[in-house]
Design an enzyme around this catalytic site. Structure first.
Site, PDB file in Angstrom:
ATOM      1  CB  VAL A 116      -7.582  -6.040  10.904  1.00  0.00           C
ATOM      2  CG1 VAL A 116      -7.052  -5.888  12.327  1.00  0.00           C
ATOM      3  CG2 VAL A 116      -9.060  -6.409  10.907  1.00  0.00           C
ATOM      4  CB  SER A 117      -3.213  -4.196  11.512  1.00  0.00           C
ATOM      5  OG  SER A 117      -1.919  -3.787  11.873  1.00  0.00           O
TER       6      SER A 117
END
Length: 284
Positions: A116-117
């Site tokens: 994530v990210s």
């Protein structure tokens, strides 16, 4: 590396309960002490998760709880959450090596990998460095590093400081500008998100920023062979949607799913996100 991955016998693993998806324990990998979380699941290929910047294990618990049948493994990176500060700065390749040692600790030769990210960059590096150990890849709200369509300078300046992790009022005031989507109209969502944060220090945050400084996957994404699901929010001020479209063009066996939300669609579109991930990972 696997021989150096030993559980710290001085700490009893903490069991998962109704509020927390993960049973946690302290694992020593060489000189580094990591706090590791695991949801036991029902067998099969485990899912290894890499969190976003400043993110501790608990931030991924809501997503894991939506997939109770799946074994999920994650860890606080050095200097974040309850993992010890590293003895020196690290790079994303070092995070990939730590992740491989965590899989060794649980006896897994292979895993599906989700990032994530910031964790999406770590997941890309893991797929590159340990290709045979990554069966499928899920990239959420992420980009190919410094060669990307960047966020606006005003957004990047807000990300350059960990202040949103330290002040609930500040987090509420900037969440719409950073995360977009539902956070624009409902800044109170910030309280729901940040209640899971276990803040440690500014140094740990800046070490994470430094780990990705100058890093890019743009020149080797075309060499990835794992089936890849790219997930993105249509209104993501931090990682504009164009970056996901670029990655889809570069990764050979990839597909793109766009959610009508912002950077934190895994939270605001939790059911739909978990369903998309599950369907992708369960394909023969």
């Amino acid at each position: 590396m696997s021989a150096a991955a030993m559980r710290d016998r001085s700490e009893t693993p903490q069991r998962a309960n109704g509020d927390h998806a993960f049973a946690t324990e302290i694992v020593h990998i060489g000189p580094q002490m990591l706090r590791v979380g695991r949801q036991s699941g029902n067998g099969g290929v485990p899912l290894l998760m890499f969190n976003g910047i400043g993110g501790n294990i608990e931030l991924l618990a809501p997503l894991a709880r939506r997939m109770p049948e799946r074994e999920v493994i994650t860890f606080d990176v050095p200097g974040v959450g309850h993992s010890a500060m590293p003895s020196r700065p690290y790079r994303l390749r070092g995070i990939a090596r730590l992740a491989a040692a965590v899989l060794d600790h649980f006896g897994h030769a292979q895993a599906d990998v989700l990032g994530v990210s910031w964790g999406g960059a770590a997941a890309q590096q893991f797929a590159r460095s340990f290709g045979s150990r990554c069966r499928r890849l899920v990239l959420c709200a992420t980009a190919p590093g410094v060669v990307m369509l960047p966020a606006r300078p005003s957004v990047l300046l807000k990300m350059a400081t960990p202040r949103r992790y330290m002040s609930s009022d500040y987090a509420r005031s900037v969440s719409g500008a950073i995360y977009g989507g539902d956070f624009r109209s409902n800044p109170e969502l910030a309280a729901e998100f940040f209640k899971h944060v276990r803040w440690q220090s500014r140094l740990g945050y800046y070490l994470q920023l430094g780990a990705a400084w100058g890093w890019t996957s743009i020149h080797w994404l075309h060499r990835l062979r794992q089936p890849t699901l790219i997930m993105a929010g249509r209104d993501d001020p931090l990682v504009p949607l164009a970056n996901a479209r670029l990655m889809q063009l570069l990764i050979p066996h990839s597909e793109l799913q766009v959610f009508d939300c912002g950077h934190l669609f895994l939270m605001t579109r939790g059911e739909a996100s978990a369903r998309a991930i599950g369907e992708f990972l369960d394909r023969p």
